[in-house]
Design an enzyme around this catalytic site. Structure first.
Site, PDB file in Angstrom:
ATOM      1  N   HIS A  40       2.442  14.278   0.929  1.00 18.91           N
ATOM      2  CA  HIS A  40       2.163  15.536   0.436  1.00 18.91           C
ATOM      3  C   HIS A  40       2.977  16.671   0.417  1.00 18.91           C
ATOM      4  CE1 HIS A  40      -1.907  14.022  -0.247  1.00 18.91           C
ATOM      5  NE2 HIS A  40      -1.909  13.474   0.984  1.00 18.91           N
TER       6      HIS A  40
ATOM      7  N   HIS B 159      -5.908  -0.782   5.210  1.00 21.09           N
ATOM      8  CA  HIS B 159      -5.723  -0.006   6.680  1.00 21.09           C
ATOM      9  C   HIS B 159      -6.820  -0.165   7.707  1.00 21.09           C
ATOM     10  CE1 HIS B 159      -8.304   2.387   3.923  1.00 21.09           C
ATOM     11  NE2 HIS B 159      -7.201   3.295   3.258  1.00 21.09           N
TER      12      HIS B 159
ATOM     13  N   ASP C 191       0.754   2.457   3.762  1.00 20.20           N
ATOM     14  CA  ASP C 191      -0.040   3.514   3.154  1.00 20.20           C
ATOM     15  C   ASP C 191       0.716   4.836   3.149  1.00 20.20           C
ATOM     16  OD1 ASP C 191      -2.369   5.098   2.085  1.00 20.20           O
ATOM     17  OD2 ASP C 191      -3.549   5.187   3.936  1.00 20.20           O
TER      18      ASP C 191
ATOM     19  N   ASP D 121      -8.482   2.846  -4.416  1.00 22.10           N
ATOM     20  CA  ASP D 121      -8.101   3.439  -2.945  1.00 22.10           C
ATOM     21  C   ASP D 121      -8.012   5.147  -3.101  1.00 22.10           C
ATOM     22  OD1 ASP D 121      -7.060   3.197  -0.452  1.00 22.10           O
ATOM     23  OD2 ASP D 121      -5.081   3.928  -1.092  1.00 22.10           O
TER      24      ASP D 121
ATOM     25  N   HIS E 285     -10.852   0.348   0.212  1.00 19.58           N
ATOM     26  CA  HIS E 285     -10.786   1.405   1.307  1.00 19.58           C
ATOM     27  C   HIS E 285     -12.358   1.588   1.584  1.00 19.58           C
ATOM     28  CE1 HIS E 285      -9.781   5.739   2.248  1.00 19.58           C
ATOM     29  NE2 HIS E 285     -11.192   5.885   2.632  1.00 19.58           N
TER      30      HIS E 285
ATOM     31  N   ARG F  66       2.381   8.900  -6.346  1.00 20.29           N
ATOM     32  CA  ARG F  66       1.867  10.337  -6.741  1.00 20.29           C
ATOM     33  C   ARG F  66       2.331  10.440  -8.404  1.00 20.29           C
ATOM     34  NH1 ARG F  66      -1.538  10.562  -2.965  1.00 20.29           N
ATOM     35  NH2 ARG F  66      -0.690  10.969  -1.000  1.00 20.29           N
TER      36      ARG F  66
ATOM     37  N   HIS G 269       0.864  -1.127   0.010  1.00 20.19           N
ATOM     38  CA  HIS G 269      -0.037  -0.183  -0.093  1.00 20.19           C
ATOM     39  C   HIS G 269       0.915   1.178   0.096  1.00 20.19           C
ATOM     40  CE1 HIS G 269      -4.090   2.022   1.339  1.00 20.19           C
ATOM     41  NE2 HIS G 269      -3.492   2.711   0.508  1.00 20.19           N
TER      42      HIS G 269
END
Lengths: 437, 316
Positions: free
Chosen positions: A311, A234, A307, A154, A181, A66, A62
């Protein structure tokens, strides 16, 4: 002739064969030779693994990379490099990029970019629905042929029960799991954290745990109906653990993963309004943390995944409502898992390593050649210093982003060498490597 | 009520973080400023030459003018920043905006924002004192302080009183700040509204939760009527304004159900005809305008204290 690598003097742990011994491990080219002594053999390279754990290369099912579309947050190259530093040799990329990975060309793009980068191996997952819109099935057969190892929307749930049913049914013919998810969107509008005593105090809108649990229950029932394999991503609440436990007991094809942050942090961490503690599913209560840990210990939860959700600071360092969900995970998993599961003696290293190697390999159906160290397996190996003390510092991260909740933590346990297909692609301690002239 | 503890914080972010003595100390300071004003001494010099910047990322009339006037009464220069006339509409982040104001010399930032925690976040990025003028549904410390000041004025004490907060508790920063302060100061707090706006979970803050206003009116000393926050309503949490008024509107009939000395507070801006009727708002039990007056004194006290200055003592 393929080059011989000798990993000498380590504690070799391979849960797939109940192996936990002080032995030497031999690699030949990109394959594992084995742990038997080879009379007269002269290694081209020797790695001194004294004091280290030697285990199959870790597999994270997971990871958000990006690329394409948000290369300011992470690229396939930087994410796969961060993976190496965390001890991962194979990572499964999530398809919620821009554009989403919903065509064979997009799947091939991810694989190609990862090959160019030459870091950790990236196995793409692909969208369940066209354009990740949750309406029509994507061309799952073509995506599978192109190399997708899982199907998932996801980042968003597959809300439509009919679509989820069809996805579980249709994917059976490829024997590919649907990663879900779990989130009922109607119960989470505007929410930034767990709904509970803490959200009430802080005046923040919360997601009630049932928003996850209702969909976990629904999808276990749909898997039961269809015979498909649903993988709960998750998993974060106590009731979700119970639901998966019940489903497994009934023989439903359900598996589940838990993330390091959901077993090491709680919603109380939001009290400072720091967006590095904002992710989805959110941090829950201490009671949930305990239940998720118990689920890992008793096998209800099959594996640990990060996960990893990079960012960039300009997006993440904002008002809590406006900061996106998600935190980094690749480079901090080992010490957090050590602190949470091994230090309190809830699990042993072999038990934890199973959830990072053979279990994820089975989930994505690559256990023939990945996730173990049997002769002939892919020569991907992770060397872990189980007691190495270090301080987590974003300045040292290989990820392009720095959104971690663990900044400044003093921890123990770290990957010191990561070998992918016979190549040493990460080496924290250069003195451990000796090349033959 | 004779607490002498001083106030040693550079910021005022949340009443949750203050002690009982610190809250009393701020109220005592506000009383001093109010007494000065009553004696005709309106201007003070404790913030002479200090720049106080107001950053209101959310609409406000009375809080904003109250803070601005309080700063000027203390001798400060003020700089008013409003998003409509600012770079925010050009995409500048609120952190950049605040840093720019500090670069102009602002020593105090009075911040209002729709997102909880934003004033606290700012403290990580500037050296200025940050005063929370309302952050989403989190806290509105000076509003609660002026409510308490008003109660103390009218009732002579806080401890032992029963105070009902009525209405949209869920979305109310005023409610949260009031709850912390009232509980720390020893009041009994009843929260009253429909279950969609006041869940049982609120009892974790040491409050009682009740859903029928008529049933609690005879037992309360103070009713604080909270505004329905139409701007924060995500989905219909009650069926209609008419039904809300029927169940929770403060009418003359309800005033008469309470004790004769029932004290009525409302943080404003009030929606006449939604939370309370005009005759109640303007009637003898209402302290709504006292609250506004006291707000000025409370904000003078707070602005001085975060810069390390107490009020000049009264001369007798």
């Amino acid at each position: 002739m393929a080059k011989l690598t000798l990993i000498r003097g380590g504690r070799v742990i391979d849960p797939s064969q109940n192996l936990d011994e002080m032995v030497d491990l031999w690699l030949e080219g990109n394959r594992v030779l084995g742990t038997e002594p080879i009379p007269g053999a002269v290694p081209d390279r020797t790695i001194d693994a004294t004091g280290l754990i030697v285990c199959p290369g870790l597999i994270d099912v997971h990871v958000h990379l990006r690329e394409p579309g948000n290369e300011e947050d992470e690229t396939i190259a930087t994410g796969a490099d961060a993976a190496l530093a965390g001890g991962w040799t194979t990572i499964v990329s999530m398809p919620n990029t821009r554009p989403p990975i919903d065509t064979p060309a997009a799947v091939e793009f991810v694989i190609l970019q990862a090959k160019r980068a030459g870091k950790a191996i990236v196995l793409p997952s692909a969208c369940v629905s066209k354009n990740r819109a949750g309406e029509e099935l994507a061309e799952l057969g073509k995506l599978y042929e192109a190399g997708a190892v899982a199907f998932t929307d996801d980042g968003a749930p597959i809300s439509h029960a009919g679509l989820m049913r069809r996805a579980l049914e249709y994917s059976r013919m490829f024997d590919v799991p649907i990663f879900q998810h779990c989130q009922v969107n109607e119960l989470t509008a505007g929410a930034v954290m767990n709904e509970g005593d803490v959200s009430l105090r802080l005046g923040l809108i919360g997601m009630p745990p049932v928003a996850e649990e209702i969909m976990v229950a629904r999808d276990i029932m749909l898997a039961e109906l269809t015979g498909g394999h649903v993988h709960i991503q998750h998993l974060s609440t106590a009731r979700s653990v119970e639901l998966v436990r019940e489903g497994k007991a009934r023989g439903v094809r359900v598996s589940a993963e838990a993330c390091p942050h959901h077993i090491s942090l709680t919603d109380e961490n939001l009290a400072k309004f720091d967006s590095n503690f904002k992710m989805n599913p959110p941090l829950r209560t201490a009671r949930d943390v305990e239940a998720v840990i118990q689920g890992i210990v008793d096998g209800t939860i099959d594996l640990i995944a990060t996960d990893h959700a990079p960012h960039s600071p300009e997006k993440k360092n904002r008002e809590l409502d406006q900061a996106p969900f998600g935190i980094l995970g690749l480079e901090t998993m080992l010490p957090i898992v050590r602190q949470t599961l091994i230090e309190p003696a809830l699990m042993t290293w072999p038990e934890v390593i199973a959830k990072l190697t053979i279990e994820p390999a089975k989930l994505i159906r690559v256990e023939q050649y990945k996730g173990h160290l049997k002769p002939g397996a892919e020569a991907s190996v992770t060397l872990i210093d189980p007691d190495r003390a270090w301080t987590i510092d974003v300045a040292d991260f290989r990820s392009k982003s720095i959104n971690t909740p663990y900044q400044g933590w003093s921890v123990q346990g770290r990957a010191v060498a990561t070998i992918v297909c016979g190549e040493v692609r990460y080496l924290l301690d250069p003195h451990r490597e000796t090349m033959m002239a | 009520m004779t607490a002498t503890t001083s106030f040693n914080h550079r910021h005022l972010l949340a009443l949750e973080q203050l002690t009982r003595d610190e809250i009393h100390y701020i109220l005592d300071q506000a009383d001093i400023y109010a007494a000065h004003a009553n004696a005709g001494r309106l201007k003070h010099s404790v913030l002479n030459g200090t720049l106080v910047a107001q950053l209101f990322f959310e609409n406000s009339t009375r809080t904003r003018s109250s803070f601005g006037l309080a700063a000027r009464r203390l001798g400060a220069d003020t700089l008013d920043f409003s998003p409509s006339s600012s770079s925010i509409s050009k995409g500048e982040s609120f952190i950049d905006t605040a840093q720019n104001l500090v670069a102009m010399g602002a020593k105090v930032l009075v911040v209002r924002h729709s997102v909880p925690g934003t004033p606290q976040l700012l403290t990580q990025y500037t050296d200025a004192s940050v005063v929370n003028a309302g952050d989403g549904a989190h806290e509105h410390p000076t509003q609660a302080l002026l409510d308490l000041m008003t109660i103390r004025q009218r009732k002579g004490r806080i401890e032992g009183l029963t105070v009902a907060l009525v209405g949209d508790i869920l979305h109310s920063r005023v409610a949260r700040s009031n709850i912390w302060a009232l509980r720390k100061l020893g009041a009994r707090v009843i929260l009253c509204g429909p279950p969609t706006l006041v869940s049982d979970r609120w009892t974790t803050l040491g409050c009682e939760v009740r859903h029928h206003l008529d049933a609690i009116l005879p037992e309360v000393d103070v009713v604080n009527v909270l505004r329905i926050q139409f701007e924060r309503q995500r989905s219909a949490l009650f069926p209609s304004v008419a039904e809300y008024f029927e169940l929770y509107g403060m009418t003359q009939r309800r005033i008469e159900m309470g004790r004769d000395d029932l004290l009525l507070l409302a943080p404003g801006p009030i929606n006449r005809g939604v939370e309370l009727t005009p005759e109640v708002a303007d009637g003898p039990n209402s302290a709504i305008l006292d609250q506004v007056t006291n707000g000025l004194a409370v904000r003078m006290a707070v602005l001085g204290l975060v810069q390390g200055h107490a009020a000049a003592p009264l001369e007798f």
